[in-house]
Design an enzyme around this catalytic site. Structure first.
Site, PDB file in Angstrom:
ATOM      1  N   TYR A  65     -10.489   4.473   5.457  1.00 43.45           N
ATOM      2  CA  TYR A  65     -11.213   5.077   6.672  1.00 43.45           C
ATOM      3  C   TYR A  65     -12.131   6.495   6.262  1.00 43.45           C
ATOM      4  O   TYR A  65     -12.018   7.206   6.168  1.00 43.45           O
ATOM      5  CB  TYR A  65     -10.361   5.380   7.630  1.00 43.45           C
ATOM      6  CG  TYR A  65      -8.840   4.036   7.894  1.00 43.45           C
ATOM      7  CD1 TYR A  65      -7.835   3.739   6.876  1.00 43.45           C
ATOM      8  CD2 TYR A  65      -9.133   3.356   8.958  1.00 43.45           C
ATOM      9  CE1 TYR A  65      -6.679   3.061   7.786  1.00 43.45           C
ATOM     10  CE2 TYR A  65      -8.123   2.936   9.638  1.00 43.45           C
ATOM     11  CZ  TYR A  65      -6.962   2.278   8.491  1.00 43.45           C
ATOM     12  OH  TYR A  65      -6.202   1.557   8.490  1.00 43.45           O
ATOM     13  N   PRO A  83      -7.806  -1.121  16.990  1.00 42.66           N
ATOM     14  CA  PRO A  83      -7.302  -1.289  15.365  1.00 42.66           C
ATOM     15  C   PRO A  83      -7.411  -0.346  14.537  1.00 42.66           C
ATOM     16  O   PRO A  83      -6.667  -0.716  13.268  1.00 42.66           O
ATOM     17  CB  PRO A  83      -8.058  -2.839  15.128  1.00 42.66           C
ATOM     18  CG  PRO A  83      -9.557  -2.985  15.905  1.00 42.66           C
ATOM     19  CD  PRO A  83      -8.942  -2.138  17.057  1.00 42.66           C
ATOM     20  N   TYR A 109       1.967   5.807  10.720  1.00 45.04           N
ATOM     21  CA  TYR A 109       1.199   4.285  10.535  1.00 45.04           C
ATOM     22  C   TYR A 109       2.270   3.370   9.204  1.00 45.04           C
ATOM     23  O   TYR A 109       2.014   2.167   9.370  1.00 45.04           O
ATOM     24  CB  TYR A 109       0.338   4.598   8.846  1.00 45.04           C
ATOM     25  CG  TYR A 109      -0.498   4.273   8.611  1.00 45.04           C
ATOM     26  CD1 TYR A 109      -0.677   3.382   7.234  1.00 45.04           C
ATOM     27  CD2 TYR A 109      -2.394   3.633   9.141  1.00 45.04           C
ATOM     28  CE1 TYR A 109      -1.435   2.353   7.007  1.00 45.04           C
ATOM     29  CE2 TYR A 109      -2.783   3.553   8.508  1.00 45.04           C
ATOM     30  CZ  TYR A 109      -2.440   1.897   7.642  1.00 45.04           C
ATOM     31  OH  TYR A 109      -3.352   1.619   7.240  1.00 45.04           O
ATOM     32  N   HIS A 128       0.664  -0.755  -0.004  1.00 48.00           N
ATOM     33  CA  HIS A 128       0.115  -0.045   0.480  1.00 48.00           C
ATOM     34  C   HIS A 128       1.007   0.886   0.499  1.00 48.00           C
ATOM     35  O   HIS A 128       1.896   1.283   0.923  1.00 48.00           O
ATOM     36  CB  HIS A 128      -0.780   0.092   1.453  1.00 48.00           C
ATOM     37  CG  HIS A 128      -2.330  -1.361   1.640  1.00 48.00           C
ATOM     38  ND1 HIS A 128      -3.019  -1.115   2.163  1.00 48.00           N
ATOM     39  CD2 HIS A 128      -2.057  -1.684  -0.023  1.00 48.00           C
ATOM     40  CE1 HIS A 128      -4.173  -1.810   1.694  1.00 48.00           C
ATOM     41  NE2 HIS A 128      -3.509  -2.642   0.556  1.00 48.00           N
ATOM     42  N   LYS A 167      -2.205  -1.225  14.027  1.00 48.76           N
ATOM     43  CA  LYS A 167      -0.676  -1.676  15.201  1.00 48.76           C
ATOM     44  C   LYS A 167      -0.872  -3.120  15.858  1.00 48.76           C
ATOM     45  O   LYS A 167       0.449  -3.489  16.299  1.00 48.76           O
ATOM     46  CB  LYS A 167      -0.688  -0.255  16.145  1.00 48.76           C
ATOM     47  CG  LYS A 167      -0.488   0.712  15.270  1.00 48.76           C
ATOM     48  CD  LYS A 167       0.708   0.811  14.302  1.00 48.76           C
ATOM     49  CE  LYS A 167       0.958   1.740  13.104  1.00 48.76           C
ATOM     50  NZ  LYS A 167       1.260   0.606  12.103  1.00 48.76           N
TER      51      LYS A 167
HETATM   52  P1  FAS Z   1      -2.440 -13.685  20.521  1.00 45.30           P
HETATM   53  O1  FAS Z   1      -3.648 -13.230  21.178  1.00 45.30           O
HETATM   54  O2  FAS Z   1      -3.159 -13.222  19.211  1.00 45.30           O
HETATM   55  O3  FAS Z   1      -1.903 -14.701  20.509  1.00 45.30           O
HETATM   56  C1  FAS Z   1      -2.510 -15.106  22.126  1.00 45.30           C
HETATM   57  C2  FAS Z   1      -2.351 -16.877  21.840  1.00 45.30           C
HETATM   58  O4  FAS Z   1      -1.643 -17.514  23.515  1.00 45.30           O
HETATM   59  C3  FAS Z   1      -3.042 -17.741  21.928  1.00 45.30           C
HETATM   60  O5  FAS Z   1      -2.527 -18.481  20.864  1.00 45.30           O
HETATM   61  C4  FAS Z   1      -3.761 -18.220  22.520  1.00 45.30           C
HETATM   62  O6  FAS Z   1      -4.871 -19.840  22.758  1.00 45.30           O
HETATM   63  C5  FAS Z   1      -2.625 -18.481  23.817  1.00 45.30           C
HETATM   64  N1  FAS Z   1      -3.097 -18.234  25.464  1.00 45.30           N
HETATM   65  C6  FAS Z   1      -3.448 -17.867  26.103  1.00 45.30           C
HETATM   66  N2  FAS Z   1      -3.727 -18.167  27.452  1.00 45.30           N
HETATM   67  C7  FAS Z   1      -3.036 -18.935  27.591  1.00 45.30           C
HETATM   68  C8  FAS Z   1      -2.677 -19.812  28.800  1.00 45.30           C
HETATM   69  N3  FAS Z   1      -3.048 -19.621  30.058  1.00 45.30           N
HETATM   70  N4  FAS Z   1      -1.465 -20.900  28.080  1.00 45.30           N
HETATM   71  C9  FAS Z   1      -1.462 -20.994  26.857  1.00 45.30           C
HETATM   72  N5  FAS Z   1      -1.729 -20.500  26.090  1.00 45.30           N
HETATM   73  C10 FAS Z   1      -2.863 -18.961  26.234  1.00 45.30           C
HETATM   74  N6  FAS Z   1      -4.346  -6.183  14.966  1.00 45.30           N
HETATM   75  C11 FAS Z   1      -4.367  -5.422  13.702  1.00 45.30           C
HETATM   76  O7  FAS Z   1      -3.408  -5.313  13.618  1.00 45.30           O
HETATM   77  N7  FAS Z   1      -5.596  -5.164  13.115  1.00 45.30           N
HETATM   78  C12 FAS Z   1      -6.707  -5.313  13.780  1.00 45.30           C
HETATM   79  O8  FAS Z   1      -7.863  -5.540  12.920  1.00 45.30           O
HETATM   80  C13 FAS Z   1      -7.058  -6.453  14.648  1.00 45.30           C
HETATM   81  N8  FAS Z   1      -8.393  -6.928  14.950  1.00 45.30           N
HETATM   82  C14 FAS Z   1      -7.782  -7.702  15.601  1.00 45.30           C
HETATM   83  C15 FAS Z   1      -9.649  -8.823  16.249  1.00 45.30           C
HETATM   84  C16 FAS Z   1      -9.643  -9.326  17.417  1.00 45.30           C
HETATM   85  C17 FAS Z   1     -10.533  -9.841  17.391  1.00 45.30           C
HETATM   86  C18 FAS Z   1      -8.726  -9.405  18.194  1.00 45.30           C
HETATM   87  C19 FAS Z   1      -8.589 -10.203  19.989  1.00 45.30           C
HETATM   88  C20 FAS Z   1      -7.635  -8.822  17.957  1.00 45.30           C
HETATM   89  C21 FAS Z   1      -7.313  -7.453  16.260  1.00 45.30           C
HETATM   90  N9  FAS Z   1      -6.491  -7.020  16.529  1.00 45.30           N
HETATM   91  C22 FAS Z   1      -5.896  -6.404  15.389  1.00 45.30           C
HETATM   92  C23 FAS Z   1      -4.905  -7.429  16.965  1.00 45.30           C
HETATM   93  C24 FAS Z   1      -4.014  -9.148  17.525  1.00 45.30           C
HETATM   94  O9  FAS Z   1      -3.692  -8.797  16.267  1.00 45.30           O
HETATM   95  C25 FAS Z   1      -3.314  -9.150  18.180  1.00 45.30           C
HETATM   96  O10 FAS Z   1      -2.410  -8.007  18.334  1.00 45.30           O
HETATM   97  C26 FAS Z   1      -2.020 -10.275  18.075  1.00 45.30           C
HETATM   98  O11 FAS Z   1      -3.370 -11.360  17.545  1.00 45.30           O
HETATM   99  C27 FAS Z   1      -1.174 -10.205  18.923  1.00 45.30           C
HETATM  100  O12 FAS Z   1      -0.649 -11.000  19.131  1.00 45.30           O
HETATM  101  P2  FAS Z   1      -0.004 -12.491  20.075  1.00 45.30           P
HETATM  102  O13 FAS Z   1       0.990 -10.523  21.102  1.00 45.30           O
HETATM  103  O14 FAS Z   1       0.449 -13.157  19.927  1.00 45.30           O
HETATM  104  O15 FAS Z   1      -1.368 -12.754  20.814  1.00 45.30           O
HETATM  105  C1  PHB Z   2      -7.315  -5.032   8.107  1.00 52.39           C
HETATM  106  O1  PHB Z   2      -7.348  -5.859   6.466  1.00 52.39           O
HETATM  107  O2  PHB Z   2      -8.251  -6.349   8.712  1.00 52.39           O
HETATM  108  C2  PHB Z   2      -7.779  -3.856   8.569  1.00 52.39           C
HETATM  109  C3  PHB Z   2      -6.473  -3.067   8.216  1.00 52.39           C
HETATM  110  C4  PHB Z   2      -6.318  -1.674   9.216  1.00 52.39           C
HETATM  111  C5  PHB Z   2      -7.223  -1.817  10.430  1.00 52.39           C
HETATM  112  C6  PHB Z   2      -7.239  -2.662  11.266  1.00 52.39           C
HETATM  113  C7  PHB Z   2      -7.622  -3.978  10.611  1.00 52.39           C
HETATM  114  O3  PHB Z   2      -6.823  -0.489  10.418  1.00 52.39           O
END
Ligand code: FAS
Ligand code: PHB
Length: 394
Positions: free
Chosen positions: A204, A296, A388, A76, A300
């Site tokens: 956005y 989100p 960004y 992008h 980030k």
């Molecule tokens: P994660 O939460 O991805 O991974 C943690 C892992 O630890 C999981 O696999 C879980 O099963 C495991 N775990 C938890 N408790 C445990 C325990 N007691 N014992 C062992 N394992 C355990 N970020 C963006 O940049 N853009 C987005 O659009 C976006 N959308 C999101 C939507 C949702 C619903 C959520 C929840 C997050 C979103 N995020 C988004 C943020 C997301 O991308 C996180 O920043 C990213 O998954 C972070 O990665 P981890 O730190 O690895 O945590």
């Molecule tokens: C996505 O593609 O999931 C996305 C893109 C930009 C954002 C958040 C999520 O700021």
């Protein structure tokens, strides 16, 4: 009888943070074991982030898992911010010389799992009752149940990469741990559909009906979001209702070319800003969502997790290769300085781009004024652009 295992670093969580850490440590010859309360298929199926900063792309290349990303990722060169019918393009390449890449977190985890498995990475999936102990000792331990047996992993360091709902953060004593929290009065309803996106870069929009975001996963797969009530239920949103609302919140020219279709993923994510300090306690390090959450809006979350891991792994490599503990001793202070700056950006962009139910007329005027200033000031656009594309690690 407890099964005993030993390693250098025990990583709790195999999301992007834990998986990337495991691969980077393995590349440096540092033994590690990863445990997760879920299984690989569940983790790979989670649909979350979609935009990777160049630092994240670099980390994937360093980990040796960027072959597919380099082919399928969509660079992008800018993004659009729209507000009450006005639209402003932010030329991130022109302003920073950098791009971001659209490539789903799902794909990131798949690529990392493939590599870890190829290289014989040690995993315990579907674990239960995870307990950390001896954090202040030279040999901390992680105990858990796995396949009906008690397991204990002794290690030099524990990496808490277990996300917001994990157990690592709360292993830090309550009189040591400080948390900072802002829960937004809305969430994001997101869908995935196998239809060409209306725009090949992110749009956005702060619309009077609420925020919307046009994103994508490929030239044939769209990722769209709309702001919804934080306590809304995805069951209230048929595809038709979603498409009607989404079309009403994007510009008429985008709505005219919107290709709707059946959703194959639909979920609501709450929005919050959260930071836990410190990110180290004894020989426990926190990284990723275990330590911080960002709305989100600024794309980030995933990228911040990757930045933590790059800084932490660099410190652990120094420690194991040269006995130098300076970078791990300064990890928490260093990484938090960057975390707070990224929290600020995500908070600022969320405040600008959403409809707040409790906003006064004055606060609505402030949103408009900030957008008008952004439209006329290259300096303001550069500020958005440099955040960004990702702040420097150091
Ligand atoms: P994660 O939460 O991805 O991974 C943690 C892992 O630890 C999981 O696999 C879980 O099963 C495991 N775990 C938890 N408790 C445990 C325990 N007691 N014992 C062992 N394992 C355990 N970020 C963006 O940049 N853009 C987005 O659009 C976006 N959308 C999101 C939507 C949702 C619903 C959520 C929840 C997050 C979103 N995020 C988004 C943020 C997301 O991308 C996180 O920043 C990213 O998954 C972070 O990665 P981890 O730190 O690895 O945590
Ligand atoms: C996505 O593609 O999931 C996305 C893109 C930009 C954002 C958040 C999520 O700021």
């Amino acid at each position: 009888m407890t099964i005993q295992a030993a390693t250098s670093v025990c990583i709790i969580g195999s999301g992007p943070a834990g998986l990337l850490m495991s691969q980077l440590l393995a590349n440096a010859g540092i033994e590690n074991i990863v445990i997760d309360r879920k299984g690989r298929a569940y983790i790979e199926a989670r649909v979350r982030a979609g935009i990777l900063e160049q630092g994240t792309v670099s980390a994937m290349r360093e980990a040796g898992v960027a072959d597919r990303l380099d082919v399928e990722g969509i660079p992008h060169h800018g993004l659009d911010l729209a507000f009450e019918g006005a639209s402003h393009h932010i030329d991130i390449v022109g302003l920073t010389g950098k791009t971001v890449v659209a490539y789903g977190q799902t794909e990131v985890t798949k690529d990392l799992f493939v590599k870890r498995t190829q290289q014989g990475g040690r995993f315990y999936f579907d674990v239960e009752n995870v307990v950390l102990s001896g954090l202040k000792s030279d040999r901390p331990a992680v105990n858990f149940r796995h396949a009906g047996q008690d397991v204990e992993i002794s290690c030099d360091y524990i990496a808490g990469c277990d996300g917001f709902h994990g157990v690592s953060r709360n292993a830090i004593p309550a009189n040591v741990l400080k948390t900072y929290d802002r829960v937004y009065p809305f969430g994001w309803l997101g869908i995935l559909t196998e239809r060409p996106p209306v725009s090949m870069e992110c749009v956005y929009t702060n619309h009077p009906r609420g925020f919307s975001l046009c994103s994508m996963r490929s030239a044939t797969r769209s990722r769209y979001y709309i702001q919804c009530d934080s306590n809304d239920d995805v069951a209230n949103w048929s595809d038709d209702r979603f498409w009607d609302e989404f079309a009403a919140r994007i510009s008429p020219d985008l709505a005219a070319k919107l290709q709707t279709g059946p959703s194959f993923e639909k979920s609501i994510a709450p929005l919050r800003s959260f930071v836990a300090e410190p990110m180290r306690y004894g020989n426990l390090f926190l990284a990723g969502d275990a330590a911080h959450i960002v709305p989100p809006t600024g794309a980030k979350g995933l990228n911040l997790a990757v930045a933590d891991i790059r800084i932490l792994v660099r410190g652990l490599v120094e420690r194991y290769a040269r006995g130098n503990t300076h970078h791990i001793d300064t990890y928490s202070q260093k990484v938090l300085a960057r975390v707070w700056k990224v929290e600020r950006f995500s908070w600022q962009l969320s405040n600008l781009m959403h409809q707040f139910p409790d906003h006064s007329p004055f606060e609505k005027k402030m949103q408009r004024a900030e957008f008008d200033y952004l439209m006329q000031s290259e300096a303001a656009s550069r500020t958005i652009a440099e955040n960004y594309v990702g702040l420097p690690l150091d």
